[in-house]
Motif scaffolding. Structure first.
Motif, PDB file in Angstrom:
ATOM      1  N   GLY A 188       0.833  -1.213   0.000  1.00  0.00           N
ATOM      2  CA  GLY A 188       0.000   0.000   0.000  1.00  0.00           C
ATOM      3  C   GLY A 188       0.860   1.253   0.000  1.00  0.00           C
ATOM      4  O   GLY A 188       0.615   2.196  -0.764  1.00  0.00           O
ATOM      5  N   LEU A 189       1.888   1.250   0.848  1.00  0.00           N
ATOM      6  CA  LEU A 189       2.793   2.411   0.902  1.00  0.00           C
ATOM      7  C   LEU A 189       3.455   2.635  -0.463  1.00  0.00           C
ATOM      8  O   LEU A 189       3.614   3.767  -0.915  1.00  0.00           O
ATOM      9  CB  LEU A 189       3.881   2.186   1.955  1.00  0.00           C
ATOM     10  N   MET A 190       3.807   1.538  -1.107  1.00  0.00           N
ATOM     11  CA  MET A 190       4.445   1.659  -2.432  1.00  0.00           C
ATOM     12  C   MET A 190       3.453   2.170  -3.469  1.00  0.00           C
ATOM     13  O   MET A 190       3.791   3.014  -4.295  1.00  0.00           O
ATOM     14  CB  MET A 190       5.015   0.305  -2.859  1.00  0.00           C
TER      15      MET A 190
ATOM     16  N   PHE B  43      -5.010  11.458   8.412  1.00  0.00           N
ATOM     17  CA  PHE B  43      -6.249  11.865   7.737  1.00  0.00           C
ATOM     18  C   PHE B  43      -6.476  13.374   7.923  1.00  0.00           C
ATOM     19  O   PHE B  43      -6.790  14.092   6.969  1.00  0.00           O
ATOM     20  CB  PHE B  43      -7.412  11.058   8.316  1.00  0.00           C
ATOM     21  N   LEU B  44      -6.280  13.832   9.144  1.00  0.00           N
ATOM     22  CA  LEU B  44      -6.471  15.273   9.419  1.00  0.00           C
ATOM     23  C   LEU B  44      -5.423  16.093   8.664  1.00  0.00           C
ATOM     24  O   LEU B  44      -5.731  17.100   8.025  1.00  0.00           O
ATOM     25  CB  LEU B  44      -6.368  15.544  10.927  1.00  0.00           C
ATOM     26  N   PHE B  45      -4.178  15.643   8.718  1.00  0.00           N
ATOM     27  CA  PHE B  45      -3.091  16.367   8.050  1.00  0.00           C
ATOM     28  C   PHE B  45      -3.321  16.429   6.541  1.00  0.00           C
ATOM     29  O   PHE B  45      -3.018  17.439   5.885  1.00  0.00           O
ATOM     30  CB  PHE B  45      -1.754  15.666   8.347  1.00  0.00           C
TER      31      PHE B  45
ATOM     32  N   ALA C 143      -0.672  11.224   1.217  1.00  0.00           N
ATOM     33  CA  ALA C 143      -0.578  12.245   2.265  1.00  0.00           C
ATOM     34  C   ALA C 143      -1.028  11.675   3.610  1.00  0.00           C
ATOM     35  O   ALA C 143      -0.477  12.012   4.661  1.00  0.00           O
ATOM     36  CB  ALA C 143      -1.423  13.459   1.888  1.00  0.00           C
ATOM     37  N   VAL C 144      -2.034  10.788   3.585  1.00  0.00           N
ATOM     38  CA  VAL C 144      -2.513  10.169   4.832  1.00  0.00           C
ATOM     39  C   VAL C 144      -1.429   9.241   5.401  1.00  0.00           C
ATOM     40  O   VAL C 144      -1.130   9.280   6.593  1.00  0.00           O
ATOM     41  CB  VAL C 144      -3.820   9.357   4.580  1.00  0.00           C
TER      42      VAL C 144
END
Lengths: 345, 68
Positions: free
Chosen positions: A145-147, B21-23, B54-55
């Motif tokens: 997922g990070l990738m 999520f907020l960020f 971003a999350v």
């Protein structure tokens, strides 16, 4: 490249490639369901779905991992490398479907929170044949997922090449976790030795291809070129293929390209993801990186406007019928007059 | 023992995601353009594509934004 961003960089080739992935997935799913309807008529739809997507993600991960070494061994595989990113993101979504339905099927039907259930429904952490293999798949899915979420060029540029590359090298950790996930899961459920043989075959292929490609690259790196007056010998001009390059290593790797009766030398390292420019070719007058299609003008190492990437350029000369390159770079994006081969005929 | 460790792990992961999520709202609306001028004027679907990143990567992004 780096002027403005869009969500997905599609061109005709990438669209064809993505259509190929989609058709393959659909044909595979239909074949899988048809086969299982005959062989395992009592299996539930959810069980088939979990198996189908799990096997498909596992297969795609193997393809992704062998593309790199295969292109090192044979340039015919380069189009696969050029589009690998889309295959990676597709693989993540397929693995996600497998994971989500597995959690629904095996961990969301009791009183326990499904996330807790992944780790606590089976606590045989010290047992080899009863190990809670789903936990390994869970962590592998996080890595994938990070990738996937960081696959856009925006992330490469803003995380920086070091962080981005380190993050994406975690694919090997994910692969190890997935191999264990599959094998330990199969020990509990699978009686057929064929399944284990296929998994072993996949793992062996990935390992061997990496070893062979690594060894080949090491051999190239260890070749000691001839040096004279600060210039390094490349080869005879006729040994260079039109619109292709020869890579030499003298400190940095330098790619010497032949095109339109001329020769130019640039750094072998693409500014995008460090792709090997010398393994690419000249398309529409530009050196085109085999990995993601970033382009540079051979005479000055600059990306064509409006893009602004630049690679280092190098001075060339012909002496005693051989091409020689000065390994001292002229700087990134610095114009160097191409060597006109007609002058030496 | 394992139960406590799992609860702590899930709590940490949940907290990380909620903060991310907020960020992410700040990052998508302002932070991304501040970090990279090429984001200015990019289409909404590009911002949608980078939103999950971003999350999940908020710690790295926040550090970079603070340094900037």
């Amino acid at each position: 490249m780096s002027v403005g961003y869009t969500s997905i960089l599609w061109n005709a080739e990438k669209k064809r490639y993505d259509r190929g992935i989609l058709i393959f997935v659909l044909v595979y799913l239909v074949a899988f369901y048809a086969l299982h309807a005959i062989l395992h008529p009592n299996a539930t739809f959810e069980t088939l779905l979990i198996r189908a997507f799990g096997i498909l993600a596992f297969f795609f991960l193997h393809v992704i991992l062998v593309i790199g070494p295969l292109t090192r061994l044979n340039a015919a595989f380069l189009p696969l490398l050029y589009n690998r990113r889309h295959l990676g993101v597709s693989m993540f979504f397929i693995a996600l479907i497998h994971g989500a339905f597995s959690i629904q099927q095996f961990h969301n039907l009791g009183d326990m929170n499904p996330m807790r259930s992944i780790f606590l429904s089976n606590m045989e952490y010290l047992s080899l044949n009863q190990f809670p293999f789903q936990t390994l798949g869970f962590f592998a899915l996080i890595i994938l997922g990070l990738m996937a979420v960081s696959s856009h060029d925006f992330w490469l540029k803003n995380l920086g090449p070091m962080v981005w590359k380190s993050l994406h090298m975690l694919v090997y950790v994910a692969y190890a976790l997935i191999i264990l996930h599959v094998v330990l899961g199969a020990i509990q459920n699978e009686k057929s030795l064929t399944f284990f043989a296929i998994v072993l075959g996949g793992f062996t292929s990935v390992t061997l291809l990496h070893l062979v490609a690594g060894r080949m690259e090491k051999r190239v790196d260890e070749e000691k070129p001839i040096v004279d007056n600060g210039f390094v010998m490349v080869c005879r001009p006729r040994e260079l293929e039109e619109n292709r390059a020869k890579i030499i290593r003298w400190g940095e790797r330098i790619a010497v390209f032949k095109y339109d009766g001329k020769l130019s030398a640039v750094s072998n390292v693409c500014k995008h993801q460090g792709g090997p420019l010398g393994e690419g070719k000249i398309v529409d007058g530009c050196i085109t990186c085999p990995w993601h299609g970033y382009q540079y003008l051979p005479g000055n190492g600059q990306s064509p406007p409006p893009f602004n990437e630049k690679v280092a350029t190098y001075e060339l000369k012909i002496q005693d019928g051989y091409v020689w390159v000065n390994p001292e770079s002229k700087g990134e994006g610095v114009e160097v007059e191409p060597l006109n081969l007609k002058d030496y005929e | 023992m394992i139960e406590v460790a799992v609860d702590i792990l899930l709590l940490l992961m949940g907290t990380y995601l909620v903060l991310g999520f907020l960020f992410s709202f700040y990052f998508i609306l302002k932070g991304a353009s501040k970090m990279d001028e090429d984001v200015e004027g990019s289409p909404w679907h590009f911002k949608l594509i980078i939103w999950p990143g971003a999350v999940l990567l908020w710690v790295v992004l926040l550090r970079k934004l603070i340094r900037k």
